[in-house]
Design an enzyme around this catalytic site. Structure first.
Site, PDB file in Angstrom:
ATOM      1  N   HIS A 151       6.435  -1.654  -9.769  1.00 10.72           N
ATOM      2  CA  HIS A 151       5.863  -0.348 -10.131  1.00 10.72           C
ATOM      3  C   HIS A 151       6.236   0.068 -11.554  1.00 10.72           C
ATOM      4  O   HIS A 151       5.461   0.751 -12.222  1.00 10.72           O
ATOM      5  CB  HIS A 151       6.256   0.705  -9.086  1.00 10.72           C
ATOM      6  CG  HIS A 151       5.693   0.399  -7.727  1.00 10.72           C
ATOM      7  ND1 HIS A 151       6.260   0.794  -6.550  1.00 10.72           N
ATOM      8  CD2 HIS A 151       4.580  -0.329  -7.363  1.00 10.72           C
ATOM      9  CE1 HIS A 151       5.530   0.353  -5.522  1.00 10.72           C
ATOM     10  NE2 HIS A 151       4.512  -0.337  -5.999  1.00 10.72           N
ATOM     11  N   HIS A 169      -4.223  -5.667  -2.336  1.00 14.02           N
ATOM     12  CA  HIS A 169      -3.327  -5.568  -1.171  1.00 14.02           C
ATOM     13  C   HIS A 169      -2.588  -4.236  -1.304  1.00 14.02           C
ATOM     14  O   HIS A 169      -1.478  -4.176  -1.823  1.00 14.02           O
ATOM     15  CB  HIS A 169      -2.345  -6.738  -1.158  1.00 14.02           C
ATOM     16  CG  HIS A 169      -2.997  -8.073  -0.984  1.00 14.02           C
ATOM     17  ND1 HIS A 169      -3.753  -8.657  -1.964  1.00 14.02           N
ATOM     18  CD2 HIS A 169      -3.023  -8.920   0.073  1.00 14.02           C
ATOM     19  CE1 HIS A 169      -4.206  -9.820  -1.517  1.00 14.02           C
ATOM     20  NE2 HIS A 169      -3.772 -10.006  -0.286  1.00 14.02           N
ATOM     21  N   GLU A 174      -7.066  -3.010   2.063  1.00 16.00           N
ATOM     22  CA  GLU A 174      -5.916  -3.156   2.966  1.00 16.00           C
ATOM     23  C   GLU A 174      -6.438  -3.611   4.315  1.00 16.00           C
ATOM     24  O   GLU A 174      -7.341  -3.000   4.872  1.00 16.00           O
ATOM     25  CB  GLU A 174      -5.152  -1.831   3.071  1.00 16.00           C
ATOM     26  CG  GLU A 174      -4.059  -1.798   4.124  1.00 16.00           C
ATOM     27  CD  GLU A 174      -3.024  -2.922   3.997  1.00 16.00           C
ATOM     28  OE1 GLU A 174      -2.501  -3.151   2.899  1.00 16.00           O
ATOM     29  OE2 GLU A 174      -2.744  -3.582   5.012  1.00 16.00           O
ATOM     30  N   ASP A 180      -1.042  -8.341  -4.829  1.00 14.21           N
ATOM     31  CA  ASP A 180       0.313  -8.138  -4.305  1.00 14.21           C
ATOM     32  C   ASP A 180       0.364  -8.400  -2.791  1.00 14.21           C
ATOM     33  O   ASP A 180       0.627  -7.495  -1.995  1.00 14.21           O
ATOM     34  CB  ASP A 180       0.721  -6.676  -4.623  1.00 14.21           C
ATOM     35  CG  ASP A 180       2.101  -6.328  -4.111  1.00 14.21           C
ATOM     36  OD1 ASP A 180       2.927  -7.240  -3.972  1.00 14.21           O
ATOM     37  OD2 ASP A 180       2.348  -5.132  -3.855  1.00 14.21           O
TER      38      ASP A 180
END
Ligand code: SAM
Length: 297
Positions: A19, A42, A121, A170
């Site tokens: 992040h 993701h 997702e 990710d």
């Protein structure tokens, strides 16, 4: 079905690295007036409570974000990360809410410039949580959520209409073939949209596929004639002695890496300052350290 739930890991050292870099990249890309499209293949649940059962049981944020909060002189990239995480929490209070990549990104996007955020997702529970968290944002048409495979869904979004884009890849790497899919996805995406910025996160673990991944990504970027940056953060083994009578704690993930293709030109210098600070604060023992290397064009 997948058993990985990011809630167990939210705010850990791997999220700190990912992040911090994500914020630096998005800030750089939003400094230009043209619309930016960010695709998060993701996405996870988007927002996490650090005091719920998941995070509390794992205690991983205690070895990540929570250790950084007391830093007297954060470097500029770490300061930006801390400011963004604090903005999701009440002033002066402990950090209880942790933003995942969708909320980290959305906090930096601009309505006026018509920036867009596309989120994928697959997990049924986390995709529902993500949808309801995004609804609460009232961000209108800026954010699109899909319960779909991000590796596949990404293809239809490249290149973005504004020709300015960032793709965050990710996965949880729960499935061994995720490593191969990441490499194939980067190769295919660079063919569709060669000027995009791509950011891949991966775990540094003793598994041949994990070890090979950064090498494969370097080769792909070099073959495509693109610049790249690779950074890892290792916090090392815990030197905590096991408590007699209690089961020994499992070592867990101690290191991770990010690989960026077409990185902002300012990112390397920012990380040169920040990675040693992250190792100082988060490092625990044997094996702690960082890598920062770049190449390509
Ligand atoms: N990017 C998030 C963040 O930084 O806050 C964390 C994401 S977590 C490491 C990986 C997520 O990918 C999990 O929530 C998992 O359910 C989801 N997932 C696994 N395979 C997927 C796929 N093929 N497409 C979309 N999501 C997937």
């Amino acid at each position: 079905m997948f058993s990985y739930r990011h809630g167990f890991h939210a705010g850990n050292h791997a999220d700190v690295l990912k992040h911090t870099v994500l914020i630096a990249v998005v800030k750089h890309l939003t400094a230009k007036p043209t619309a930016l499209a960010v695709i998060d293949t993701h996405a996870g649940a988007g927002l996490y409570r650090l005091d719920d059962d998941f995070a509390h049981t794992s205690g991983e944020a205690d070895e990540g974000i929570r250790k950084l909060l007391a830093l007297a002189e954060p470097t500029p990239l770490v300061q930006d990360y801390l400011d963004l995480v604090r903005s999701f929490n009440r002033e002066g209070k402990a950090v209880r809410v942790y933003p995942g990549s969708p909320f980290v990104t959305q906090a930096l996007l601009r309505q006026q410039a018509r920036d867009k955020l596309h989120l994928f997702e697959l997990h049924p529970t986390d995709s529902k949580s993500l949808e309801s968290h995004v609804e609460q944002l009232e961000a209108g048409r800026q954010v699109h959520v899909q319960r779909a495979d991000g590796f596949e869904g990404l293809k239809a979004l490249l290149p973005p209409p504004s020709r300015r884009g960032l793709v965050l890849i990710d996965p949880s790497y729960e499935l061994k073939n995720d490593y191969g899919k990441v490499a194939a996805c980067l190769q295919d995406s660079l063919r569709r949209f060669s000027t995009g910025t791509y950011m891949v996160w991966y775990p540094v673990i003793p598994r041949p596929e994990a070890h090979e991944l950064p090498r494969r990504l370097k080769t792909l970027a070099n073959q495509a004639g693109k610049s790249w940056l690779h950074a890892t953060l290792a916090i090392g083994q815990s030197e905590e002695k096991p408590v007699p009578g209690e089961p020994a704690k499992r070592p867990g993930l101690t290191a991770s890496g990010v690989f960026i293709v077409n990185p902002p030109h300012t990112l390397k210098a920012g990380l040169q300052l920040s990675l040693p600070q992250l190792v100082d604060v988060l490092g625990r023992g044997r094996g702690k350290g960082h890598v920062l290397e770049s190449g390509g064009r």
